[in-house]
Design an enzyme around this catalytic site. Structure first.
Site, PDB file in Angstrom:
ATOM      1  N   GLN A 256       0.834  -1.206   0.000  1.00 50.96           N
ATOM      2  CA  GLN A 256       0.000   0.000   0.000  1.00 50.96           C
ATOM      3  C   GLN A 256       0.866   1.251   0.000  1.00 50.96           C
ATOM      4  O   GLN A 256       0.590   2.215  -0.711  1.00 50.96           O
ATOM      5  CB  GLN A 256      -0.898   0.001   1.233  1.00 50.96           C
ATOM      6  N   HIS A 259       2.217   3.044  -3.232  1.00 45.91           N
ATOM      7  CA  HIS A 259       1.365   3.854  -4.112  1.00 45.91           C
ATOM      8  C   HIS A 259       1.868   5.295  -4.181  1.00 45.91           C
ATOM      9  O   HIS A 259       1.818   5.926  -5.232  1.00 45.91           O
ATOM     10  CB  HIS A 259      -0.086   3.849  -3.613  1.00 45.91           C
ATOM     11  N   GLU A 323     -10.078   1.835   3.776  1.00 46.77           N
ATOM     12  CA  GLU A 323     -10.377   1.427   2.401  1.00 46.77           C
ATOM     13  C   GLU A 323     -10.170  -0.081   2.272  1.00 46.77           C
ATOM     14  O   GLU A 323     -11.029  -0.815   1.769  1.00 46.77           O
ATOM     15  CB  GLU A 323      -9.456   2.176   1.436  1.00 46.77           C
ATOM     16  N   HIS A 324      -9.000  -0.552   2.695  1.00 43.15           N
ATOM     17  CA  HIS A 324      -8.683  -1.982   2.708  1.00 43.15           C
ATOM     18  C   HIS A 324      -8.411  -2.389   4.153  1.00 43.15           C
ATOM     19  O   HIS A 324      -7.623  -1.735   4.834  1.00 43.15           O
ATOM     20  CB  HIS A 324      -7.428  -2.297   1.891  1.00 43.15           C
ATOM     21  N   ASP A 357      -6.748  -6.171  -5.331  1.00 42.60           N
ATOM     22  CA  ASP A 357      -6.412  -5.051  -6.207  1.00 42.60           C
ATOM     23  C   ASP A 357      -6.448  -5.449  -7.676  1.00 42.60           C
ATOM     24  O   ASP A 357      -6.682  -4.613  -8.550  1.00 42.60           O
ATOM     25  CB  ASP A 357      -5.002  -4.530  -5.880  1.00 42.60           C
ATOM     26  N   HIS A 416     -54.110  17.192  -5.494  1.00 37.47           N
ATOM     27  CA  HIS A 416     -53.728  15.790  -5.394  1.00 37.47           C
ATOM     28  C   HIS A 416     -54.969  14.920  -5.145  1.00 37.47           C
ATOM     29  O   HIS A 416     -55.155  13.870  -5.763  1.00 37.47           O
ATOM     30  CB  HIS A 416     -52.736  15.574  -4.240  1.00 37.47           C
TER      31      HIS A 416
END
Length: 425
Positions: A256, A259, A323-324, A357, A416
């Protein structure tokens, strides 16, 4: 290597789970200037920013059939097979998300149902930069294909030679995307949001990106263009006990961290021995990485948290809303049932985040920055809208008329009520 926090009080948890913040005032000003320029000047502005930000002069950003053929021929056959294998798994998982809903008779003579319809025009943003994320094309293009979106536009930044990476073109071709553009960054989001002389405007924009791309997506959303989610820099949290394998945990953290420097890594554990062992493994594994400088910067902003018991550790993980999330514990399946906030969960020592991923089948376009508290990751649902239908017989209308008339009159909406009465007179 990683900063270690021992037995933090609950009052300090918000500080632990806080993500790094950018200077949004300056950031938003820069982004707004690019958005407005593209909105006013179309392709001309796109070309200007492509030269300024990507360092390449492009008079035509559209990827031609000849370029597509060239890229497919150039790509290594082994990589082609890997992409095709991943696509098979991703398609299989996402096809299972299509469920036909049956009509429901809510009362005699009144039938209601829903029909799903693909969003007509969608735009996919695929980051290039230091790592061309061709895998994201599979994650976005396949559900768009399953949803039967009529028009799919893809934008990705060109390299210094004015080309897209062959794997990006191959993956796009594999999932049936024909409209590819060599446009990156904020100008790509602007082009898809507002349309230019060559790039069609879309109704919804998908895809990850840096802080500028994320800000651009959030801004164009205010002018009527939908987005998948406000996704920012990637992140992982590993929840581990003494049964976790330090080498595995370190490898997951580094996968991770590589990145980029704004990626965030969090290790939560009930074992001080494991944390120390992971830190040692990080040093030895980091030395072998081509992107070690980027990973090191990310690790410097990351933390390992030692918790006194597993219950508190799970609470902290849920508050972080990663996220993960990787669960490397002896009773990982039971702990997974207690997770309420996470984009995607990886259970056990042999479920690395890297597999999700790329190729297990689940989608890797996921909520970051604690948005997993209220957002799901991308799925086929992200590319469709559901339209409700209803049909009443005269008997059905008669049966429900008094209910509707009473409610309409109580709200002061006489027309209505009359819309029902006029049919029964």
């Amino acid at each position: 290597m990683m900063k270690i926090l021992e037995f933090p009080e609950r009052a300090s948890w918000p500080a632990i789970t806080k993500r790094p913040e950018a200077d949004t005032l300056l950031l938003n000003e820069k982004v707004a200037n690019v958005l407005n320029a593209v909105k006013l000047n179309g392709d001309k502005a796109v070309q200007q920013y492509t030269l300024e930000f990507d360092g390449v002069q492009l008079n035509n950003s559209f990827v031609s059939e000849a370029e597509i053929k060239e890229a497919i021929d150039l790509l290594d056959p082994t990589l082609k097979k890997a992409i095709e294998a991943a696509a098979t798994n991703i398609r299989r998982f996402h096809l299972a998300q299509i469920n036909k809903e049956l009509p429901i008779e809510t009362m005699p003579g009144i039938t209601c149902w829903r029909k799903w319809v693909g969003i007509d025009k969608v735009g996919l943003y695929i980051p290039g930069g230091s790592a061309p994320l061709f895998s994201t094309i599979l994650m976005l293009g396949i559900p768009a294909e399953i949803a039967k979106c009529k028009q799919v536009v893809l934008c990705s930044p060109p390299d210094k030679n004015g080309k897209l990476h062959p794997a990006i073109i191959f993956a796009a071709n594999l999932v049936g995307i024909k409209q590819l553009y060599k446009i990156g960054g904020v100008q790509a989001i602007a082009a898809m949001a507002y349309g230019t002389e060559t790039v069609p405007a879309v109704y919804k924009i998908f895809g990850p990106g840096n802080q500028y791309v994320t800000a651009a997506k959030q801004m164009v959303q205010q002018s009527g263009v939908a987005i998948d989610m406000p996704a920012g820099p990637s992140e992982v949290c590993v929840l581990a006990d003494e049964t976790a394998v330090p080498n595995f945990v370190a490898a997951d953290l580094l996968s991770q961290a590589e990145h980029g420097p704004d990626s965030q890594v969090l290790l939560v554990s009930t074992s001080a021995q494991l944390i120390n062992a992971v830190n040692e493994c990080l040093v030895s594994q980091l030395a072998l990485l081509p992107r070690k400088e980027l990973a090191l910067k990310a690790l410097q902003n990351s933390r390992a948290v030692l918790m006194s018991n597993l219950s508190d550790a799970v609470d902290l993980v849920n508050e972080y809303a990663a996220e993960h999330l990787i669960i490397a514990c002896i009773n990982a399946n039971e702990i997974a049932e207690q997770i309420s906030n996470a984009g995607s969960v990886f259970i056990g020592n042999y479920s690395p985040e890297a597999v999700g991923d790329y190729a297990s089948g689940t989608n890797h376009t996921l909520p970051t920055n604690a948005y997993a508290r209220m957002y799901s990751g991308v799925s086929v649902d992200s590319f469709i809208k559901k339209i409700t239908f209803q049909q009443l017989t005269k008997e059905g209308l008669t049966a429900i008329a008094q209910t509707v008339e009473t409610m309409a009159e109580a709200e002061g909406l006489r027309a209505h009520a009359e819309a029902v009465r006029v049919r029964l007179k």
